[in-house]
Write a protein that holds these residues in place. Sequence first.
Motif, PDB file in Angstrom:
ATOM      1  N   ARG A  53       0.859  -1.192   0.000  1.00  0.00           N
ATOM      2  CA  ARG A  53       0.000   0.000   0.000  1.00  0.00           C
ATOM      3  C   ARG A  53       0.895   1.241   0.000  1.00  0.00           C
ATOM      4  O   ARG A  53       1.061   1.919   1.012  1.00  0.00           O
ATOM      5  CB  ARG A  53      -0.949  -0.032   1.195  1.00  0.00           C
ATOM      6  N   ASP A  54       1.473   1.513  -1.173  1.00  0.00           N
ATOM      7  CA  ASP A  54       2.508   2.542  -1.302  1.00  0.00           C
ATOM      8  C   ASP A  54       2.017   3.945  -0.946  1.00  0.00           C
ATOM      9  O   ASP A  54       2.735   4.705  -0.302  1.00  0.00           O
ATOM     10  CB  ASP A  54       3.095   2.536  -2.709  1.00  0.00           C
ATOM     11  N   SER A  55       0.821   4.291  -1.375  1.00  0.00           N
ATOM     12  CA  SER A  55       0.310   5.635  -1.096  1.00  0.00           C
ATOM     13  C   SER A  55       0.152   5.846   0.405  1.00  0.00           C
ATOM     14  O   SER A  55       0.576   6.870   0.951  1.00  0.00           O
ATOM     15  CB  SER A  55      -1.034   5.833  -1.801  1.00  0.00           C
ATOM     16  N   GLU A  56      -0.426   4.874   1.074  1.00  0.00           N
ATOM     17  CA  GLU A  56      -0.597   4.957   2.525  1.00  0.00           C
ATOM     18  C   GLU A  56       0.757   4.944   3.231  1.00  0.00           C
ATOM     19  O   GLU A  56       0.967   5.674   4.198  1.00  0.00           O
ATOM     20  CB  GLU A  56      -1.463   3.800   3.013  1.00  0.00           C
ATOM     21  N   ALA A  57       1.674   4.134   2.724  1.00  0.00           N
ATOM     22  CA  ALA A  57       3.016   4.072   3.314  1.00  0.00           C
ATOM     23  C   ALA A  57       3.714   5.417   3.187  1.00  0.00           C
ATOM     24  O   ALA A  57       4.389   5.867   4.124  1.00  0.00           O
ATOM     25  CB  ALA A  57       3.845   2.977   2.644  1.00  0.00           C
ATOM     26  N   GLY A  58       3.549   6.090   2.064  1.00  0.00           N
ATOM     27  CA  GLY A  58       4.158   7.398   1.872  1.00  0.00           C
ATOM     28  C   GLY A  58       3.644   8.426   2.871  1.00  0.00           C
ATOM     29  O   GLY A  58       4.410   9.213   3.421  1.00  0.00           O
ATOM     30  N   GLN A  59       2.342   8.399   3.118  1.00  0.00           N
ATOM     31  CA  GLN A  59       1.754   9.313   4.096  1.00  0.00           C
ATOM     32  C   GLN A  59       2.257   8.992   5.498  1.00  0.00           C
ATOM     33  O   GLN A  59       2.586   9.890   6.273  1.00  0.00           O
ATOM     34  CB  GLN A  59       0.233   9.225   4.050  1.00  0.00           C
ATOM     35  N   LEU A  60       2.313   7.705   5.829  1.00  0.00           N
ATOM     36  CA  LEU A  60       2.806   7.300   7.143  1.00  0.00           C
ATOM     37  C   LEU A  60       4.271   7.664   7.321  1.00  0.00           C
ATOM     38  O   LEU A  60       4.685   8.063   8.411  1.00  0.00           O
ATOM     39  CB  LEU A  60       2.618   5.795   7.348  1.00  0.00           C
ATOM     40  N   LEU A  61       5.050   7.537   6.268  1.00  0.00           N
ATOM     41  CA  LEU A  61       6.466   7.881   6.355  1.00  0.00           C
ATOM     42  C   LEU A  61       6.636   9.355   6.723  1.00  0.00           C
ATOM     43  O   LEU A  61       7.493   9.698   7.538  1.00  0.00           O
ATOM     44  CB  LEU A  61       7.190   7.560   5.049  1.00  0.00           C
TER      45      LEU A  61
END
Length: 83
Positions: A53-61
């Motif tokens: 879930r790259d988009s969510e991972a980017g936000q979490l990062l």
Amino acid sequence: SQRIGILIKAAAAGDNQQLARIAHLLCGSSASIGAMRLSGMCKQLELCAKSGRDSEAGQLLQSVTAEYRRIDARLQTLTGSTH
């Protein structure tokens, strides 16, 4: 932290395996110093990376990075240390 830098590079490279591994390590080290909010964010980041879930991972990062910086600044104030 070196681990934050590695997280950012892994995300930029699309290396979800490395992203999950480092998030897992940061989750444990954060918990060991009582930074439970950061630990929880890292656990979520790990799970997002593992499931692609790259988009969510980017936000979490972004959240992980901001929370790490907040904690680091607080620790520096408490200990009187400077980088």
